[in-house]
Design an enzyme around this catalytic site. Structure first.
Site, PDB file in Angstrom:
ATOM      1  N   GLY A 113       0.876  -1.257   0.098  1.00  0.00           N
ATOM      2  CA  GLY A 113      -0.113   0.001  -0.021  1.00  0.00           C
ATOM      3  C   GLY A 113       0.653   1.433   0.023  1.00  0.00           C
ATOM      4  O   GLY A 113       0.536   2.246   0.615  1.00  0.00           O
ATOM      5  N   ALA A 165       1.756   5.649   4.439  1.00  0.00           N
ATOM      6  CA  ALA A 165       2.751   4.746   3.888  1.00  0.00           C
ATOM      7  C   ALA A 165       3.909   5.508   3.009  1.00  0.00           C
ATOM      8  O   ALA A 165       5.009   5.148   3.106  1.00  0.00           O
ATOM      9  CB  ALA A 165       2.274   3.720   2.748  1.00  0.00           C
ATOM     10  N   LYS A 207     -10.494  -3.779  10.281  1.00  0.00           N
ATOM     11  CA  LYS A 207      -9.122  -3.542  10.935  1.00  0.00           C
ATOM     12  C   LYS A 207      -9.202  -4.537  12.067  1.00  0.00           C
ATOM     13  O   LYS A 207      -7.879  -5.121  12.544  1.00  0.00           O
ATOM     14  CB  LYS A 207      -8.996  -2.270  11.392  1.00  0.00           C
ATOM     15  CG  LYS A 207      -8.916  -1.202   9.987  1.00  0.00           C
ATOM     16  CD  LYS A 207      -7.647  -1.602   9.156  1.00  0.00           C
ATOM     17  CE  LYS A 207      -6.173  -1.016   9.455  1.00  0.00           C
ATOM     18  NZ  LYS A 207      -5.120  -1.260   8.594  1.00  0.00           N
ATOM     19  N   SER A 216      -8.512  11.105   5.964  1.00  0.00           N
ATOM     20  CA  SER A 216      -8.206  11.845   7.095  1.00  0.00           C
ATOM     21  C   SER A 216      -8.114  13.171   6.846  1.00  0.00           C
ATOM     22  O   SER A 216      -8.693  14.125   7.845  1.00  0.00           O
ATOM     23  CB  SER A 216      -7.176  11.223   7.699  1.00  0.00           C
ATOM     24  OG  SER A 216      -5.770  11.404   6.995  1.00  0.00           O
TER      25      SER A 216
END
Length: 336
Positions: free
Chosen positions: A8, A14, A155, A194
């Protein structure tokens, strides 16, 4: 120095991890899903010790080859929805299956060190009536809880699956990092969900704000934790919540209003009953309704104590996001 496979690699977090790895002298094998994503990452690190592979969480193709010559697996990839899906399995299947696929490929290749990006969302909604207390890394979200979102369930189940996998393969050395809401500066214009929340706040897209709170951490600290955990023997077998301090959306709005008085920041608070009513007919409001009246504080003190740093404050992380958005092409005029 190590060769690290980062899955990712085009994600918001990342890309910061890749930069942190490269700055610390590691070689990075970046896993992306498309040539477009590859071009995004490649443009950020010209001339770096960086190679690319194409991997998909739902396919076995390429995983064996991707692990060749790798010392560490940094698994950050997981689906993140723009809106809650009708079927939670749309997120759960690739999240759990992709995590197990990555771990199995690593184990088969003799890659025993694994850092997994999880979330505080896998911690702060445990079973039972525990909404009013702070949580710690010992807590686990109930994936079937009535207030658990599909993303949080995916998650949680993926992280559980990872710990179960290493329990069956004791040679595997796993650490999980559990960030809260990740703010801070993006590295390019593809900054994900976000920072989209910050953009919505500073451009006045919310007519009123729910009182839901969330743990907050700066992306630069999240990257630092990932890379330092990689070489710390004491980090093996541990979960590290990353949280500089929880904030509610109205608190964020007040900080943004003070820093950008000319921006269209909404500070009006929506009553809880209205949020719950809206959630019945507006899917995007369901996440907000699920977080009402919850203590969102998660103890994030283990990471700075273990790795020797101080968190960038939640407010500084928020303002770094807002400043990036303000200066970004196509959004600056809406914020300033």
């Amino acid at each position: 120095m190590s060769t690290v496979l980062v899955t990712g690699a085009s994600g918001f977090i990342a890309k910061h991890i890749v930069r942190e790895l490269l700055e610390n002298g590691h070689a990075v094998r970046a896993a992306v899903r498309s040539e477009r994503r590859r071009a995004q990452v490649e443009a950020l690190f010209p001339g770096a010790s960086l190679t690319f592979v194409s991997l998909d969480l739902t396919s076995d193709e390429g995983w064996t080859e991707a692990m060749e010559g790798v010392d560490v697996l940094m698994h950050t990839a997981s689906p993140f929805p723009t809106a809650p899906p009708k079927d939670p399995q749309e997120l759960i299947r690739p999240a759990v299956g992709g995590t197990l696929r990555a771990l199995a490929a690593a184990q088969a290749a003799g890659v025993t060190r694994v850092i997994l990006t999880s979330t505080c969302g896998a911690i702060y909604k445990p079973a039972g009536d525990q909404w009013d207390r702070p949580k710690t890394r010992e807590d686990w979200t109930d994936p079937e809880g009535p207030r658990t979102t599909p993303y949080e369930a995916s998650k949680t189940l993926a992280e559980r699956a990872a710990w179960d996998f290493v329990a069956e393969h004791p040679e595997m050395r796993l650490t999980t990092i559990n960030p809260g809401m990740v703010f801070g500066p993006a590295m390019d214009a593809d900054y994900g969900a976000s920072l989209r929340t910050v953009e919505q706040l500073v451009t006045g897209e919310y007519p009123a704000l729910p009182t839901m709170g969330m743990p907050v951490v700066d992306v630069r600290d999240v990257a630092r934790i990932h890379v330092r955990a990689m070489t710390e023997e004491a980090a093996v077998g541990q979960r590290f919540p990353a949280n500089a301090g929880a904030m509610t959306l109205p608190e964020m709005a007040q900080i943004l209003r003070a820093s950008y008085p000319d921006a269209k920041v909404t500070t009006r608070i929506a009553p809880d009953w209205l949020i719950r009513a809206a959630a019945l007919v507006m899917p995007p409001m369901r996440t907000a309704a699920m977080g009402l009246a919850m203590n969102a504080e998660v103890d994030g003190s283990d990471a700075p104590r273990q790795f020797g740093f101080e968190y960038i404050s939640s407010s500084a992380a928020l303002l770094a996001s807002a400043e990036f958005i303000r200066q970004s092409v196509g959004t600056g005029s809406r914020v300033a």
